[in-house]
Structure formats: C-alpha cells, structure tokens
Enzyme design. Structure first.
Site, PDB file in Angstrom:
ATOM      1  CG  HIS A 137      -4.436   2.120  -2.112  1.00 39.19           C
ATOM      2  ND1 HIS A 137      -4.386   2.832  -0.937  1.00 39.19           N
ATOM      3  CD2 HIS A 137      -5.727   2.153  -2.520  1.00 39.19           C
ATOM      4  CE1 HIS A 137      -5.619   3.275  -0.644  1.00 39.19           C
ATOM      5  NE2 HIS A 137      -6.441   2.887  -1.586  1.00 39.19           N
ATOM      6  CG  ASP A 146      -2.314   0.593   0.817  1.00 37.36           C
ATOM      7  OD1 ASP A 146      -2.317   1.737   0.324  1.00 37.36           O
ATOM      8  OD2 ASP A 146      -3.352  -0.066   1.009  1.00 37.36           O
ATOM      9  CD  GLU A 155     -10.077   3.994  -1.152  1.00 35.65           C
ATOM     10  OE1 GLU A 155     -10.934   4.513  -0.441  1.00 35.65           O
ATOM     11  OE2 GLU A 155      -9.008   3.526  -0.689  1.00 35.65           O
TER      12      GLU A 155
HETATM   13  C1  ACM Z   1     -11.082  -0.333   0.467  1.00 33.98           C
HETATM   14  O1  ACM Z   1     -11.585  -0.305   1.604  1.00 33.98           O
HETATM   15  N1  ACM Z   1     -10.471   0.732  -0.034  1.00 33.98           N
HETATM   16  C2  ACM Z   1     -11.125  -1.534  -0.328  1.00 33.98           C
END
Ligand code: ACM
Ligand code: ZN
Length: 557
Positions: A273, A200, A337
């Site tokens: 991420h 991440d 995201e």
């Molecule tokens: C997430 O909670 N961004 C998968």
C-alpha cells in the site's frame, strides 16, 4: 431506591411548567455499569454553577465541553468556581485517584450533581453521560430555562482499555472540519482512540518536510475509478483528485482530539500500500521507475523494496517526523496485503534474504517489520500492525490488529502479543448494512447489520490467560466507495454505537436493551445533524424489555 442495570422506558418526570424540559428516560450509550434511579430531579438552569473540588488543569477541558453544549440553550455557559466544599445548585466535580483512569460516578439529586472520576478523562466521560441525560434538542441549541434531570446514581467504567475508530483519508480525503467531526462522534460514544489511515496507494495525505514530493506528487491521483471495482465498463472519471494535511493542521487535529481525551494513532503503511510514496520517490520500489498513483481500488503488486538501505532511511525519516507530530504511545505501520512477487525477482531483495539468513519473502517482510519496530522502540514508542505481521515471525512487543476475521488476533493472543480486535466479519463499517441493496449507496460489498456488529465477542475461543492480551476493539471505515462525509456518517452511525458498547460493556450486552436505548441516541444523531442509517429502527427485536424493566412498578416512577 430501585436498581436497574440499564435504562427505563417510561417518562419519569412530568413537565411542571412550559419552561421546564424533562428528560424522557435514562438511555445511556454505551451501557453504564449500573444505573440506580432515585426519587426526584435536579433543575439545571443558567444559575447552576460548576464547582471544581480538585485543582487539576485538565478538568477545564470537560467543563469547556459541557459549557459549549449549554451555551446555545442558556445563552451562556455555567459559572465555574473552585471550592473544597460541595455546593448546592451546582455540578460538583472531583478527581479521586482511588477510581480507575476511566471510571466515574455521576450522582444527581434534588440539590446538586456530583461527579467523581479517577482522572480528568473519567470526568469527561461523566459529562458525556450527563449530556445523554439532557433532552436531545440541546444538541441544536433549543432555548430552555430549566432542564429537569432525573435523580440517579450512575457508576461506570469500561471493559476494554482500547476503544477505537479508524478513518481512511487516502481513498477519499476528508477536510480538517470533517476529521474533527469524526472525532466528535467517537467522543460521544466514549471511544478513546482515533486510528488515522494516512498513506496508501491512492494518496499520501500527511506533509513530510524532508520529502516534499510525498504531498506535491503523492497526494494527487490523475483520476478515480467510477462505479464498482470489478465493473470495467464504468471507466474512470478523468478528474484529478487530491488533498493532504499540513503539519500545522495535523497538530491542530491532535490537540482537538486530545482535548476530548482521544489519542490519535497515525498509520503509515508499509511495505505494501505504498504506491503514492513510490510515485513520489521511485527509488523506494524494487523496479525503481514508472510508478503512478493507483486510480482504482484493490491491492497493488508495487511495494517498497526492503533490499535497499535507502528504503529504511526513508521510513525512519518519515516516522521521525510522524512521531514528532503524534505523541501516541503506538504508531501503526500497516503491514497488510503486501504481494511478494517483486521481491522474488529483485536482486537486492534476494541478496537481503541471503545475507540475513532468511527463509523466504515472508521472513523478508518480518525483517522489515522487526527493523522498523526496533527503530520505533528506540524512540520510546511501540508498533501496531495488521495481522499479516504475524506471518514471517513477530516480536513479543508488537500489537496485532486483527482484520481478516478474528483468527490472527486469536493466534497473536495465544503467542502472548497484545491484540486489537477489528475483524472484518464484525467491525468493517464500509460493508453494507443490509442484504437488501435497492436503496443503499454503492459499497464495497459484505452484509454487516448492526445486530451482527453487536454480537462481536473479542474473547471468543480464548482462555482466561489469553484474554488478557485483548486490549480492545475498533470499527474501521475504509473509503473506496465513500466520497463524502455525509456518506461516512451514514456508514458509521449507528454501527459505531454497537462497537462502543462491545468495548465498554461487553459483559452486560443485551441487544433488545441496546435497541431500546438507541431510540434516544438516534434522535440525538438527528439533532446533531449527523446522518445515520435507520435500518435498526425497522428491525425491532421481539423482546424489547428485560424482565427487570417489565417488572418495574409504573406508579413509582
Ligand atoms: C485491511 O483491511 N486491508 C487491513
Ligand atoms: Zn527489492
């Protein structure tokens, strides 16, 4: 014989000597398919043996698990033998391929215990159930000579094939021992999948031999945000934070999970991420320079550049090493995201859009997902992605993990894609467990009491045909605000038990009955030294007995 679908409440067996410890009641989590209580009890002692009627080598794993449990109490494990004949004063274990892969029967009578499972994994689940028929003090090795186990026939199988728990080790790192503990907790609840979130913005946690900087650089952030994400005054802790797993450690954990019949699905996040990777190898991003591991939470604008071939080379190299480490059928590639602002400005991303005839940046994300999926498929594996992977078009063979509520999962099932339901509305175990925050450790927000978790219906708003695409459920533990494993335990216990029951026993859910059975499980957590949240104990449902239990003739117990 009395037939009950669940537990019964009263102490069924008297103590008949100070050395005999009786089980108070039958309180299995997750709820079995059927529990038929019979007259009598089996006296388990160090003289009891385990008799294997089938010669499957994997049965040893279940036997070892059960003997490890008993060793401290009896000072030794039970003797293990092999014989085609049922033995008395024995736990007779048989694999019967006519049963399903996770289906078992556990029968206890005065003379013997018989376990029949459709596979060694099913036998393991039978032993997990038998464990819950033992006094909770066994978990801390209380000395006993004889344990009285109620005579009972339990038939059992799960409703869903996929029952998972996710742990984010990027925002905060957890040691090998702690990860194993997480796996133990999954195993206690008959969960079969550990989703390991390994990369991440705030840390890359898996050694990749071809790209050493991923851990040399990408596993350490300079400092970490203190307090709430939005609290600007709280500042940063000015302390470097890091950690990663070597490939040797990963292999050790994969084996540890496999020995408990748990599959690990690794998650390598892309195209968002990815700041830890971009900091290690700046050429992976559109801008190509000035990256720094993220020191706070939220979503970064800095993402992988799908305009460059070198990005795909990197992803394929990383996934090749990952697939060599993890034998799972599925590899999770993230997909959530991913802001598209940098792609809009990047000449290489725009060229890719033009060359590939894509409509926009959403389709550019799909281009990446489809290309990576093709690569993963070429190695005989399949992908899972968060529900954003639906947005720019998706192949039929990708599995969607629904997190922004159940909407994405419903859409995917309607399109004929397999779905794992992990909606934040029911399954985000980092959310607060109560609206009364006075005594809660700082959390990400939300209010998700266990009663709400238990209400999850993964089939909601789907017709019978669409329901076939829902393969299971998962609880997620994101760890922005969870720096210790003790806190992690507090967040997942007992809510993971509710998720396990949704996944195992959806069609026989009954919260008052669950609440009653959880009394034992909560004591088992204590005996195991697991920290659990106690809110549910205070929120006793108005009705705690189902009619069947209320009508049970007490003098027949
Ligand atoms: C997430 O909670 N961004 C998968
Ligand atoms: Zn780009």
């Amino acid at each position: 014989m009395k037939h009950f679908a669940g537990h019964f409440l009263l102490s069924a067996f008297l103590l008949f000597s100070s050395n005999v410890v009786a089980v108070e009641n039958i309180n299995i989590i997750p709820k079995p398919l059927s529990v038929a209580v019979q007259e009598g009890a089996f006296a388990l002692s160090a003289k009891t043996s385990i008799n294997l009627l089938s010669a499957d080598a994997k049965l040893k794993l279940s036997v070892d698990f059960f003997n490890d449990l008993l060793k401290k109490t009896f000072s030794k494990g039970l003797k293990v033998g092999e014989s085609k004949n049922l033995k008395s004063n024995a736990i007779n274990v048989n694999v019967n391929s006519l049963l399903g892969d996770e289906e078992y029967t556990l029968a206890v009578d005065n003379k013997q215990i018989t376990i029949e499972g459709g596979s060694p994994k099913a036998v393991f689940y039978a032993f997990q159930t038998l464990r819950q028929l033992l006094p909770v003090s066994i978990e801390k090795g209380a000395k006993m000579k004889l344990i009285s186990i109620p005579a009972v026939v339990i038939k059992d199988k799960p409703d869903f094939a996929y029952r998972g728990g996710m742990l984010d080790v990027c925002r905060h790192f957890f040691t090998v021992a702690e990860v194993k503990k997480y796996i133990d907790i999954l195993s206690l609840h008959k969960m079969n999948t550990f989703h390991w979130h390994l990369t991440d913005d705030q840390g890359w946690r898996i050694e990749i031999k071809k790209y050493p900087k991923l851990t040399e650089v990408g596993s350490i952030r300079n400092q970490t945000k203190v307090g709430n994400y939005s609290d600007e005054k709280a500042g940063y802790d000015n302390t470097p934070y890091g950690g990663f797993y070597t490939q040797k450690q990963i292999k050790e954990i994969v084996k540890y999970a496999s020995d408990k019949f748990i599959t690990i699905i690794p998650e390598i996040e892309m195209p968002g991420h990815g700041v830890a990777a971009l900091t290690s190898y700046p050429y992976l991003g559109c801008v190509g320079k000035n990256y720094k591991l993220r020191e706070t939470w939220g979503v970064s604008e800095e993402v992988y550049c799908p305009g460059k071939e070198t990005t795909f080379q990197f992803i394929e190299d990383v996934l090749t090493e990952v697939m060599n480490l993890f034998p799972s059928e599925y590899i999770h590639i993230g997909g959530d995201e991913c802001p598209k602002g940098e792609w809009e400005k990047c000449p290489l991303c725009q060229k890719r859009i033009k060359d590939e005839g894509l409509k926009n940046e959403l389709e550019l994300q799909s281009y990446l997902v489809l290309r990576v999926e093709k690569f993963v498929n070429s190695k005989g594996r399949k992908i899972i992605g968060w529900d954003e992977i639906l947005e720019g078009g998706l192949s039929k063979t990708a599995t969607v993990m629904s997190w922004r509520g159940s909407k994405g999962g419903i859409e995917a099932a309607k399109r004929g894609n397999h779905v794992i339901m992990a909606p934040n509305t029911y399954c985000y175990l980092d959310y607060y467990q109560t609206g009364d925050l006075k005594n809660e450790p700082l959390g990400i927000g939300g209010n998700l009491p266990i009663e709400k978790v238990y209400e999850l219906n993964p089939y909601q708003d789907l017709n019978a045909e669409e329901c076939k695409y829902i393969v299971g459920v998962q609880g997620n533990l994101w760890t922005e605000y969870i720096a210790t494993f003790d806190h992690a335990e507090y967040m997942i216990l007992p809510r993971l038990a509710a998720i396990s029951e949704v996944g195992w026993a959806l069609n026989r859910k009954d919260y008052p009955d669950f609440w009653q059975r959880m009394q034992s499980m909560m004591r088992r957590y204590d005996a195991l030294g697991y920290r659990s949240a106690k809110h549910m104990l205070k929120n006793k449902p108005k009705v705690v007995c189902t009619p069947a239990q209320n009508s049970m003739p007490i003098d027949n117990l």
